[in-house]
Design an enzyme around this catalytic site. Structure first.
Site, PDB file in Angstrom:
ATOM      1  N   GLY A 102       0.800  -1.220   0.000  1.00  0.00           N
ATOM      2  CA  GLY A 102       0.000   0.000   0.000  1.00  0.00           C
ATOM      3  C   GLY A 102       0.831   1.267   0.000  1.00  0.00           C
TER       4      GLY A 102
ATOM      5  N   GLU B 136       4.600   2.390   8.707  1.00  0.00           N
ATOM      6  CA  GLU B 136       4.149   1.134   9.307  1.00  0.00           C
ATOM      7  C   GLU B 136       5.238   0.510  10.169  1.00  0.00           C
ATOM      8  OE1 GLU B 136       0.888  -0.441   6.005  1.00  0.00           O
ATOM      9  OE2 GLU B 136       3.004  -0.937   5.750  1.00  0.00           O
TER      10      GLU B 136
END
Length: 262
Positions: free
Chosen positions: A105, A111
């Protein structure tokens, strides 16, 4: 819900629903990015709305932040939170040691920062994300725009000495323009087919000038919640060495998640 969800979407839903049980009142929660993580954000939003759950969410991308606010989750920055109780996110691949490939993504940098600033990282996934050896999914590498072609050439040259089957790479595009991450960088997708030593590769990639971060998450994930299209859920805890099986009820008429179907 308009129309019946596919088995894969049902698997994502039940995995997210089960993973939401790890979140308790007052927690600071890292919120992942991607289609599977979006189910989790919606589940937590439902708990905030219907059960009075009070949490503070740290999103890993601008689109996750927008969704979290939309469903009523209080959003704060990682600097404000300083440390998190748990991060729940998806994965593009995971192996038997719960090592991951993430970044499909485009949010791998945030992240990884959020996941490593957490007491526990939980991955939610459908069964198709499990692999014997990482590498079938292209490995994302975030690079600075300056001299990215030189960085790409250096990476491909270095891959000659790595335990991988493929060595080609492509610049990720957004239409006719390069994809730009939230941090203003580019992403190179490495088509490796098989990664024999992911720990070594992760270390080597991050030593290269121009490389910001890579999508190999090694020794970061603690639990995988694996969903199946029939409502079954499997929890694998790498620290405890346990495997637990559950069955989640799936309410087809619940339209809270209807816009997340692929």
């Amino acid at each position: 819900m308009t129309g019946e969800l596919s088995p894969i979407d049902k698997a994502k839903f039940v995995a997210a629903r089960r993973a939401a049980d790890f979140v308790e009142d007052g927690m600071r929660v890292g919120l992942g990015t991607g289609s599977t993580a979006a189910w989790l954000v919606r589940c937590l939003g439902e708990m905030v709305r219907d059960n009075g759950l009070r949490i503070k969410g740290v999103p890993t991308s601008t689109r996750t932040a927008e969704l979290a606010r939309e469903v009523g989750i209080e959003v704060i920055t990682l600097d404000e939170a300083r440390w998190l109780d748990v991060t729940i996110d998806g994965a593009d691949e995971f192996d038997g040691q719960l090592n991951l490939i993430k970044g499909g993504g485009g949010a791998l940098l945030q992240e990884k920062i959020v996941a490593t600033a957490s007491d526990q990282m939980i991955v939610i996934a459908d069964a198709g994300k499990e692999v014997e050896t990482l590498g079938a999914f292209p490995l994302p590498v975030e690079v600075v725009p300056f001299g990215w072609k030189t960085t790409q050439a250096l990476i491909e040259e270095t891959l000659i000495s790595m335990d991988v089957l493929g060595r080609s790479s492509t610049l990720r595009m957004n239409g006719s323009q390069p994809f730009i991450t939230d941090e203003g960088n580019h992403i190179l997708d490495l088509h490796l087919n098989r990664i024999g030593n992911p720990r070594q590769l992760a270390l080597v990639l991050n030593q290269m000038p121009g490389v910001v971060e890579n999508g190999l998450f090694i020794d970061i994930c603690d639990v995988v919640v694996l969903g199946f299209g029939d409502g079954r859920v499997e929890l694998r805890d790498i620290n405890e060495g346990t495997v637990q099986h559950d069955k989640m009820d799936f309410v087809e008429g619940d339209n809270l998640f209807g816009d997340l179907a692929d």
